[in-house]
Design a protein around this motif. Structure first.
Motif, PDB file in Angstrom:
ATOM      1  N   PRO A 203       4.478 -23.398   4.904  1.00  0.00           N
ATOM      2  CA  PRO A 203       4.504 -22.868   3.866  1.00  0.00           C
ATOM      3  C   PRO A 203       5.266 -23.196   2.634  1.00  0.00           C
ATOM      4  CG  PRO A 203       4.804 -20.592   4.573  1.00  0.00           C
ATOM      5  CD  PRO A 203       4.807 -21.752   6.016  1.00  0.00           C
ATOM      6  N   PRO A 204       5.604 -23.808   1.572  1.00  0.00           N
ATOM      7  CA  PRO A 204       7.171 -23.393   0.863  1.00  0.00           C
ATOM      8  C   PRO A 204       7.398 -22.236   0.126  1.00  0.00           C
ATOM      9  CG  PRO A 204       4.737 -24.479  -0.376  1.00  0.00           C
ATOM     10  CD  PRO A 204       4.779 -23.952   0.817  1.00  0.00           C
ATOM     11  N   PRO A 205       8.771 -22.064  -0.322  1.00  0.00           N
ATOM     12  CA  PRO A 205       9.488 -20.785  -0.191  1.00  0.00           C
ATOM     13  C   PRO A 205       8.197 -20.266  -0.915  1.00  0.00           C
ATOM     14  CG  PRO A 205      10.859 -22.751  -0.169  1.00  0.00           C
ATOM     15  CD  PRO A 205       9.329 -23.093   0.183  1.00  0.00           C
ATOM     16  N   VAL A 206       7.988 -20.193  -2.680  1.00  0.00           N
ATOM     17  CA  VAL A 206       7.086 -20.106  -2.949  1.00  0.00           C
ATOM     18  C   VAL A 206       6.119 -18.946  -2.878  1.00  0.00           C
ATOM     19  CG1 VAL A 206       6.231 -19.529  -5.472  1.00  0.00           C
ATOM     20  CG2 VAL A 206       8.010 -20.729  -5.173  1.00  0.00           C
ATOM     21  N   ALA A 207       5.272 -19.788  -1.973  1.00  0.00           N
ATOM     22  CA  ALA A 207       3.843 -19.083  -1.101  1.00  0.00           C
ATOM     23  C   ALA A 207       4.260 -18.602   0.279  1.00  0.00           C
ATOM     24  CB  ALA A 207       3.410 -20.612  -0.523  1.00  0.00           C
ATOM     25  N   ARG A 208       5.937 -18.362   0.887  1.00  0.00           N
ATOM     26  CA  ARG A 208       6.431 -17.533   1.251  1.00  0.00           C
ATOM     27  C   ARG A 208       6.401 -16.671   1.454  1.00  0.00           C
ATOM     28  NH1 ARG A 208       8.112 -17.996   7.289  1.00  0.00           N
ATOM     29  NH2 ARG A 208       7.576 -15.693   7.853  1.00  0.00           N
ATOM     30  N   VAL A 209       6.710 -16.294   0.521  1.00  0.00           N
ATOM     31  CA  VAL A 209       7.411 -15.136  -0.022  1.00  0.00           C
ATOM     32  C   VAL A 209       6.329 -14.354  -0.650  1.00  0.00           C
ATOM     33  CG1 VAL A 209       8.304 -13.673  -2.376  1.00  0.00           C
ATOM     34  CG2 VAL A 209       9.597 -15.890  -1.336  1.00  0.00           C
ATOM     35  N   ALA A 210       4.636 -15.116  -1.015  1.00  0.00           N
ATOM     36  CA  ALA A 210       3.742 -14.563  -1.593  1.00  0.00           C
ATOM     37  C   ALA A 210       2.682 -14.459   0.176  1.00  0.00           C
ATOM     38  CB  ALA A 210       2.727 -15.840  -2.690  1.00  0.00           C
TER      39      ALA A 210
ATOM     40  N   GLU B 250      -4.548 -26.179  -2.761  1.00  0.00           N
ATOM     41  CA  GLU B 250      -3.172 -27.460  -2.875  1.00  0.00           C
ATOM     42  C   GLU B 250      -4.498 -29.246  -3.213  1.00  0.00           C
ATOM     43  OE1 GLU B 250       0.640 -28.942  -4.135  1.00  0.00           O
ATOM     44  OE2 GLU B 250       0.778 -27.234  -2.879  1.00  0.00           O
ATOM     45  N   ALA B 251      -4.596 -29.563  -2.024  1.00  0.00           N
ATOM     46  CA  ALA B 251      -5.325 -30.614  -1.951  1.00  0.00           C
ATOM     47  C   ALA B 251      -6.498 -31.246  -2.587  1.00  0.00           C
ATOM     48  CB  ALA B 251      -4.889 -30.695  -0.283  1.00  0.00           C
ATOM     49  N   PHE B 252      -6.548 -29.560  -2.900  1.00  0.00           N
ATOM     50  CA  PHE B 252      -8.043 -30.376  -3.622  1.00  0.00           C
ATOM     51  C   PHE B 252      -8.336 -29.354  -5.252  1.00  0.00           C
ATOM     52  CE2 PHE B 252      -9.870 -29.886   1.096  1.00  0.00           C
ATOM     53  CZ  PHE B 252     -10.808 -30.904   0.941  1.00  0.00           C
ATOM     54  N   GLY B 253      -7.125 -29.632  -5.919  1.00  0.00           N
ATOM     55  CA  GLY B 253      -7.095 -29.318  -7.297  1.00  0.00           C
ATOM     56  C   GLY B 253      -7.330 -28.071  -7.192  1.00  0.00           C
ATOM     57  N   GLY B 254      -7.081 -27.266  -7.079  1.00  0.00           N
ATOM     58  CA  GLY B 254      -7.708 -25.092  -6.984  1.00  0.00           C
ATOM     59  C   GLY B 254      -6.604 -25.446  -7.826  1.00  0.00           C
ATOM     60  N   ASP B 255      -6.290 -24.729  -8.616  1.00  0.00           N
ATOM     61  CA  ASP B 255      -6.507 -23.711 -10.129  1.00  0.00           C
ATOM     62  C   ASP B 255      -6.414 -22.219  -9.312  1.00  0.00           C
ATOM     63  OD1 ASP B 255      -4.888 -22.243 -12.463  1.00  0.00           O
ATOM     64  OD2 ASP B 255      -6.020 -23.662 -13.561  1.00  0.00           O
ATOM     65  N   LEU B 256      -4.796 -22.311  -9.456  1.00  0.00           N
ATOM     66  CA  LEU B 256      -4.550 -19.982  -8.608  1.00  0.00           C
ATOM     67  C   LEU B 256      -4.950 -19.044  -9.907  1.00  0.00           C
ATOM     68  CD1 LEU B 256      -3.348 -18.756  -6.535  1.00  0.00           C
ATOM     69  CD2 LEU B 256      -0.981 -18.381  -7.866  1.00  0.00           C
TER      70      LEU B 256
ATOM     71  N   LEU C 228      -5.863 -15.713  -3.641  1.00  0.00           N
ATOM     72  CA  LEU C 228      -5.389 -17.627  -2.177  1.00  0.00           C
ATOM     73  C   LEU C 228      -4.693 -16.073  -1.478  1.00  0.00           C
ATOM     74  CD1 LEU C 228      -5.059 -20.553  -1.511  1.00  0.00           C
ATOM     75  CD2 LEU C 228      -3.542 -20.387  -3.400  1.00  0.00           C
ATOM     76  N   TYR C 229      -3.337 -15.915  -1.922  1.00  0.00           N
ATOM     77  CA  TYR C 229      -2.556 -16.071  -0.821  1.00  0.00           C
ATOM     78  C   TYR C 229      -3.185 -14.131  -0.503  1.00  0.00           C
ATOM     79  CZ  TYR C 229       0.422 -18.621  -3.045  1.00  0.00           C
ATOM     80  OH  TYR C 229       1.036 -19.905  -4.059  1.00  0.00           O
ATOM     81  N   SER C 230      -3.699 -13.816  -0.167  1.00  0.00           N
ATOM     82  CA  SER C 230      -4.680 -12.515  -0.064  1.00  0.00           C
ATOM     83  C   SER C 230      -5.503 -12.693   1.175  1.00  0.00           C
ATOM     84  CB  SER C 230      -5.607 -11.677  -0.402  1.00  0.00           C
ATOM     85  OG  SER C 230      -4.744 -10.669  -1.061  1.00  0.00           O
ATOM     86  N   VAL C 231      -6.926 -14.409   0.865  1.00  0.00           N
ATOM     87  CA  VAL C 231      -6.375 -14.788   2.067  1.00  0.00           C
ATOM     88  C   VAL C 231      -6.008 -15.466   2.899  1.00  0.00           C
ATOM     89  CG1 VAL C 231      -8.562 -16.677   2.597  1.00  0.00           C
ATOM     90  CG2 VAL C 231      -9.203 -15.056   0.271  1.00  0.00           C
ATOM     91  N   ALA C 232      -5.197 -16.306   2.739  1.00  0.00           N
ATOM     92  CA  ALA C 232      -4.193 -16.423   3.463  1.00  0.00           C
ATOM     93  C   ALA C 232      -3.578 -15.352   4.549  1.00  0.00           C
ATOM     94  CB  ALA C 232      -2.910 -17.279   2.977  1.00  0.00           C
TER      95      ALA C 232
ATOM     96  N   LEU D 206     -12.760 -24.294  -0.164  1.00  0.00           N
ATOM     97  CA  LEU D 206     -13.230 -23.278  -0.266  1.00  0.00           C
ATOM     98  C   LEU D 206     -13.054 -22.555  -1.662  1.00  0.00           C
ATOM     99  CD1 LEU D 206     -16.122 -22.228  -0.356  1.00  0.00           C
ATOM    100  CD2 LEU D 206     -15.390 -20.148   1.231  1.00  0.00           C
ATOM    101  N   LEU D 207     -12.340 -22.023  -1.708  1.00  0.00           N
ATOM    102  CA  LEU D 207     -11.512 -21.231  -2.762  1.00  0.00           C
ATOM    103  C   LEU D 207     -11.098 -22.409  -4.064  1.00  0.00           C
ATOM    104  CD1 LEU D 207      -8.693 -19.097  -0.630  1.00  0.00           C
ATOM    105  CD2 LEU D 207     -10.951 -18.099  -2.119  1.00  0.00           C
ATOM    106  N   ALA D 208     -10.876 -23.778  -3.221  1.00  0.00           N
ATOM    107  CA  ALA D 208     -10.343 -24.737  -4.218  1.00  0.00           C
ATOM    108  C   ALA D 208     -11.924 -25.384  -5.189  1.00  0.00           C
ATOM    109  CB  ALA D 208      -9.464 -25.413  -3.684  1.00  0.00           C
ATOM    110  N   GLY D 209     -12.630 -24.828  -4.805  1.00  0.00           N
ATOM    111  CA  GLY D 209     -14.118 -25.094  -4.969  1.00  0.00           C
ATOM    112  C   GLY D 209     -14.757 -26.892  -4.345  1.00  0.00           C
ATOM    113  N   ALA D 210     -14.301 -27.238  -3.254  1.00  0.00           N
ATOM    114  CA  ALA D 210     -15.251 -28.020  -2.588  1.00  0.00           C
ATOM    115  C   ALA D 210     -16.764 -28.368  -2.290  1.00  0.00           C
ATOM    116  CB  ALA D 210     -14.338 -28.226  -1.366  1.00  0.00           C
TER     117      ALA D 210
END
Length: 353
Positions: free
Chosen positions: A6-13, A63-69, A75-79, A217-221
């Motif tokens: 994960p990128p740094p910001v996501a890794r922290v979350a 992010e790839a499916f256009g999700g809005d945090l 998101l991060y709890s599911v991750a 799924l979280l992004a609405g696919a």
């Protein structure tokens, strides 16, 4: 940056969400006795570090499916749930393999084996305590993964979909692990197709299909998009496991995280070995494998025998085919999702020794 991290910001979350879950277990442990407190601490250590690539896939697919945090605060709890699921499987896998260390330090079983010996247990008793503690630690992590999804801020529709993904991840992985062990004990002569099926089942769903589809799924696919992503994830996961098999046989100690040629030393029945068994070189290969446990020289001889049998090149072709199939399966997806699958395919290919 690799899409397997994960990128740094996501890794922290993600780390924060994992730590919150582990802190909850440690908080409950205080009133449940010293042994359980030690178990909670050992469980937390088992979940520390790591590449976090499964939660990274959740975030990347979102992010790839256009999700809005703002629309998906869970998101991060599911991750984090998928990382705890992975850790649970790792802890239980160590029990299956009777391992007491992971990457050179005691694992949960190793810590509690030492605890038993320090308290006067004999070797058998200490081993029993170690394996019991590891099974219970894995159970705690499985429970916590499900709990994160159960309590997340989600619509009932999305929660139901996530539970379906978690259900597939647990059931298919359990089936794959059981088949892998049954193949290893020689209860029957598993053919290469059976070995490939076990390789897929023990890794592909929980490591790729489920986390990718969770983020989408979280992004609405749409259901059709999720089905395409499911297929792509299955091929990616198969390729990833086959590369792991190559690393176990031909990778460096740094790549494998253990002694070079570990799978050969342990005489693991992998698809690589299954492919060698189909060749005229099998008598030489099997003789070399029977001696691989004796040391580095014998390991190199087994590597050479596998190489000359053509099994390594055939496995590399299977990996390439699986990655091509993954990319093709992603065809109907939005371009950012197709690019995610392509980049994952490249990352997996680059791992190959």
């Amino acid at each position: 940056m690799s899409t397997l991290a994960p990128p740094p910001v996501a890794r922290v979350a993600i780390d924060d969400a994992i730590e919150a879950a582990l802190s909850r277990i440690r908080g409950r442990a205080g009133s449940l006795g010293g042994a359980f407190t030690a178990l909670a601490d050992a469980t937390a250590r088992a979940a520390q570090g790591g590449k976090r690539f499964r939660p990274a896939l959740v975030a990347s697919a979102f992010e790839a499916f256009g999700g809005d945090l703002e629309d998906a605060p869970a998101l991060y709890s599911v991750a984090a749930a998928f990382e705890l699921l992975h850790t649970a499987f790792v802890v239980h896998d160590d029990v299956i393999d009777h391992d007491i260390e992971r990457r050179g330090i005691p694992n949960v079983a190793g810590e509690f084996r030492a605890r038993g010996l320090a308290r006067g247990a004999d070797e058998a008793g200490a081993a029993l305590l170690g394996e019991a503690a590891a099974i219970l630690a894995g159970d705690l992590l499985l429970h916590e993964a499900a709990r994160l999804i159960a309590l997340a801020d989600l619509s009932s529709h999305v929660r139901e979909g996530l539970y379906g993904l978690l259900d597939d991840a647990v059931l298919v992985s359990a089936a794959g692990e059981l088949a892998d062990v049954e193949n290893a004990v020689g209860a029957h002569d598993a053919d290469t197709d059976s070995l490939l099926a076990a390789a897929h089942d023990k890794t592909a769903v929980y490591s790729f299909t489920a986390p990718l589809c969770a983020g989408a799924l979280l992004a609405g696919a749409t259901p059709a998009q999720l089905e395409s992503l499911r297929r792509a994830g299955g091929f990616l996961g198969l390729a990833f496991q086959l590369v792991d098999d190559l690393i176990g046989a031909f990778g460096t100690a740094a790549q494998a995280g253990r002694t070079e040629g570990g799978d050969l030393r342990e005489a693991k029945l992998t698809p690589l070995v299954g492919l060698a068994r189909e060749t005229a070189s099998w008598p030489r290969v099997t003789e070399a494998l029977s001696l691989a446990w004796t040391g580095p020289v014998a390991v190199r001889e087994a590597q050479q025998a596998l190489e000359e049998s053509g099994a390594r090149s055939r496995l590399l072709s299977l990996i390439e085919d699986a990655l091509d199939d993954a990319t093709a399966s992603a065809g109907p997806l939005p371009e950012p999702a197709r690019e995610l699958v392509r980049s994952l395919a490249v990352s997996i290919a680059e791992r190959s020794p």
